[in-house]
Design a protein around this motif. Structure first.
Motif, PDB file in Angstrom:
ATOM      1  N   PHE A 117       0.848  -1.194   0.000  1.00 41.39           N
ATOM      2  CA  PHE A 117       0.000   0.000   0.000  1.00 41.39           C
ATOM      3  C   PHE A 117       0.881   1.240   0.000  1.00 41.39           C
ATOM      4  CE2 PHE A 117      -2.534   3.349   2.012  1.00 41.39           C
ATOM      5  CZ  PHE A 117      -3.710   3.278   1.282  1.00 41.39           C
ATOM      6  N   SER A 118       2.021   1.132   0.658  1.00 41.66           N
ATOM      7  CA  SER A 118       2.961   2.252   0.740  1.00 41.66           C
ATOM      8  C   SER A 118       3.383   2.721  -0.654  1.00 41.66           C
ATOM      9  CB  SER A 118       4.184   1.845   1.563  1.00 41.66           C
ATOM     10  OG  SER A 118       5.100   2.915   1.677  1.00 41.66           O
ATOM     11  N   LYS A 119       3.726   1.786  -1.520  1.00 44.13           N
ATOM     12  CA  LYS A 119       4.139   2.156  -2.884  1.00 44.13           C
ATOM     13  C   LYS A 119       3.001   2.848  -3.616  1.00 44.13           C
ATOM     14  CE  LYS A 119       7.725  -1.289  -3.716  1.00 44.13           C
ATOM     15  NZ  LYS A 119       8.106  -2.512  -4.489  1.00 44.13           N
ATOM     16  N   GLY A 127       7.042   9.512  -3.754  1.00 43.62           N
ATOM     17  CA  GLY A 127       7.825   8.976  -2.659  1.00 43.62           C
ATOM     18  C   GLY A 127       8.478  10.000  -1.748  1.00 43.62           C
ATOM     19  N   THR A 128       8.172  11.277  -1.974  1.00 44.93           N
ATOM     20  CA  THR A 128       8.808  12.343  -1.185  1.00 44.93           C
ATOM     21  C   THR A 128       7.750  13.261  -0.585  1.00 44.93           C
ATOM     22  OG1 THR A 128      10.699  12.315  -2.693  1.00 44.93           O
ATOM     23  CG2 THR A 128      10.492  14.219  -1.248  1.00 44.93           C
ATOM     24  N   GLN A 172      -1.352  14.190   6.285  1.00 44.37           N
ATOM     25  CA  GLN A 172      -0.643  14.961   7.312  1.00 44.37           C
ATOM     26  C   GLN A 172      -0.078  14.049   8.390  1.00 44.37           C
ATOM     27  OE1 GLN A 172      -4.101  17.430   8.261  1.00 44.37           O
ATOM     28  NE2 GLN A 172      -2.907  19.254   7.762  1.00 44.37           N
ATOM     29  N   ALA A 173      -0.910  13.122   8.856  1.00 43.79           N
ATOM     30  CA  ALA A 173      -0.506  12.238   9.947  1.00 43.79           C
ATOM     31  C   ALA A 173       0.672  11.366   9.561  1.00 43.79           C
ATOM     32  CB  ALA A 173      -1.680  11.369  10.373  1.00 43.79           C
ATOM     33  N   THR A 174       0.683  10.887   8.309  1.00 40.54           N
ATOM     34  CA  THR A 174       1.712   9.948   7.873  1.00 40.54           C
ATOM     35  C   THR A 174       2.871  10.623   7.149  1.00 40.54           C
ATOM     36  OG1 THR A 174       0.525   9.486   5.801  1.00 40.54           O
ATOM     37  CG2 THR A 174       0.027   8.074   7.694  1.00 40.54           C
ATOM     38  N   GLY A 175       2.909  11.956   7.193  1.00 47.23           N
ATOM     39  CA  GLY A 175       4.050  12.684   6.662  1.00 47.23           C
ATOM     40  C   GLY A 175       4.110  12.799   5.149  1.00 47.23           C
ATOM     41  N   MET A 176       3.042  12.447   4.451  1.00 44.47           N
ATOM     42  CA  MET A 176       3.026  12.664   3.006  1.00 44.47           C
ATOM     43  C   MET A 176       3.065  14.159   2.714  1.00 44.47           C
ATOM     44  SD  MET A 176       0.354   9.854   1.516  1.00 44.47           S
ATOM     45  CE  MET A 176       0.472  10.524  -0.163  1.00 44.47           C
ATOM     46  N   VAL A 177       2.493  14.924   3.636  1.00 44.52           N
ATOM     47  CA  VAL A 177       2.641  16.378   3.599  1.00 44.52           C
ATOM     48  C   VAL A 177       3.165  16.826   4.954  1.00 44.52           C
ATOM     49  CG1 VAL A 177       0.866  16.864   1.859  1.00 44.52           C
ATOM     50  CG2 VAL A 177       0.225  16.772   4.260  1.00 44.52           C
ATOM     51  N   ASN A 178       4.054  17.759   4.961  1.00 42.80           N
ATOM     52  CA  ASN A 178       4.573  18.308   6.205  1.00 42.80           C
ATOM     53  C   ASN A 178       3.877  19.639   6.450  1.00 42.80           C
ATOM     54  OD1 ASN A 178       6.072  19.590   8.269  1.00 42.80           O
ATOM     55  ND2 ASN A 178       7.899  18.425   7.731  1.00 42.80           N
ATOM     56  N   GLU A 189      13.005  18.411  12.332  1.00 46.70           N
ATOM     57  CA  GLU A 189      13.242  16.996  12.632  1.00 46.70           C
ATOM     58  C   GLU A 189      12.511  16.096  11.648  1.00 46.70           C
ATOM     59  OE1 GLU A 189      12.311  15.907  16.606  1.00 46.70           O
ATOM     60  OE2 GLU A 189      13.698  17.324  17.516  1.00 46.70           O
ATOM     61  N   SER A 190      11.259  16.438  11.374  1.00 43.51           N
ATOM     62  CA  SER A 190      10.473  15.600  10.482  1.00 43.51           C
ATOM     63  C   SER A 190      10.957  15.699   9.041  1.00 43.51           C
ATOM     64  CB  SER A 190       8.975  15.949  10.563  1.00 43.51           C
ATOM     65  OG  SER A 190       8.755  17.314  10.325  1.00 43.51           O
ATOM     66  N   LEU A 191      11.477  16.871   8.659  1.00 44.61           N
ATOM     67  CA  LEU A 191      12.050  17.033   7.326  1.00 44.61           C
ATOM     68  C   LEU A 191      13.267  16.136   7.170  1.00 44.61           C
ATOM     69  CD1 LEU A 191      11.818  20.880   6.723  1.00 44.61           C
ATOM     70  CD2 LEU A 191      10.534  19.094   5.564  1.00 44.61           C
ATOM     71  N   GLU A 192      14.092  16.115   8.189  1.00 43.45           N
ATOM     72  CA  GLU A 192      15.304  15.294   8.153  1.00 43.45           C
ATOM     73  C   GLU A 192      14.938  13.813   8.142  1.00 43.45           C
ATOM     74  OE1 GLU A 192      18.982  14.430  11.172  1.00 43.45           O
ATOM     75  OE2 GLU A 192      18.315  16.505  10.957  1.00 43.45           O
ATOM     76  N   HIS A 193      13.911  13.473   8.931  1.00 43.14           N
ATOM     77  CA  HIS A 193      13.461  12.089   9.037  1.00 43.14           C
ATOM     78  C   HIS A 193      12.889  11.607   7.714  1.00 43.14           C
ATOM     79  CE1 HIS A 193      12.018   8.498  11.088  1.00 43.14           C
ATOM     80  NE2 HIS A 193      10.823   8.683  10.567  1.00 43.14           N
ATOM     81  N   GLY A 194      12.330  12.543   6.932  1.00 42.80           N
ATOM     82  CA  GLY A 194      11.671  12.158   5.696  1.00 42.80           C
ATOM     83  C   GLY A 194      12.555  12.239   4.475  1.00 42.80           C
ATOM     84  N   ALA A 195      13.841  12.301   4.692  1.00 37.63           N
ATOM     85  CA  ALA A 195      14.761  12.459   3.577  1.00 37.63           C
ATOM     86  C   ALA A 195      14.775  11.247   2.660  1.00 37.63           C
ATOM     87  CB  ALA A 195      16.175  12.716   4.088  1.00 37.63           C
ATOM     88  N   ARG A 196      14.556  10.046   3.220  1.00 37.02           N
ATOM     89  CA  ARG A 196      14.598   8.870   2.367  1.00 37.02           C
ATOM     90  C   ARG A 196      13.301   8.719   1.590  1.00 37.02           C
ATOM     91  NH1 ARG A 196      12.262   4.010   3.597  1.00 37.02           N
ATOM     92  NH2 ARG A 196      11.165   3.782   5.593  1.00 37.02           N
TER      93      ARG A 196
END
Length: 198
Positions: A117-119, A127-128, A172-178, A189-196
């Protein structure tokens, strides 16, 4: 800077449970299907209610719904439905409970088609995470053209309780949007965490 003086998004207020959720989860990219499914179901149950209500019942939901095991939920029968309707620890809404089962079944179909589901869901943003630059809570939208698009596609695939507002809350909750406001200490912190990428 002390914990007390850290700047946060206004919506979490000073409720310890809300603050913990804001600091540790909200807006941080989630790529595993299990957590994505949990948020999808909880967001559906939240419709018409406050998120803090759901957070306070979250552990009850986990116990009632087999730790959000979508394989098990997809096989729920009338006995399971009746058991859930009698559970005072969750939101006992017939349509939402039935939607959880329907959504587990649709979730499995998406996994079969895309591998995860993630893909599928992260494919809508390549993916970003989409990084917004809102200064105040009032600027944050309830939905966007992208959440409209995802909502339409989820409905086409048989999902229920996935209107555009619910989908945007899920994003929002799952970081698809910051959507952490500028100045919020979690934002960087969340920006750095979402780098991958997924």
């Amino acid at each position: 800077m002390s914990e007390k003086n850290l700047k946060r998004c206004q919506w979490c207020g000073d409720d310890p449970l809300y603050v913990k959720y804001h600091d540790e989860e909200w807006g941080r990219p989630v790529f595993d299907d299990e957590t994505l499914f949990e948020f999808l179901i909880l967001e559906g149950f939240q419709a018409g209610l406050s998120w803090i209500t759901i957070l306070r019942k979250r552990e009850n939901f986990r116990r009632a719904f087999d730790q959000f095991d979508f394989h098990k939920i997809a096989r729920y029968n009338e006995d399971d439905f009746n058991r859930l309707m009698e559970n005072e620890g969750i939101i006992r809404n017939r349509l939402k409970i039935r939607a959880a089962v329907t959504n587990a079944q649709a979730f499995l179909r998406v996994r079969e088609e895309f591998g995860s589901f993630s893909k599928y869901i992260w494919g809508f943003v390549d993916g970003t995470p989409v990084v917004n630059h809102f200064k105040a809570m009032e600027e944050i939208p309830a939905s966007t053209p992208l959440s409209d698009k995802i909502s339409k596609d989820l409905k086409r695939r048989g999902f229920k309780f996935v209107g555009s507002t619910i989908v945007y809350a899920h994003m929002q909750a799952t970081g698809m949007v910051n959507d952490h406001v500028t100045g919020c200490f979690v934002r960087a912190e969340s920006l750095e965490h979402g780098a991958r990428r997924c």
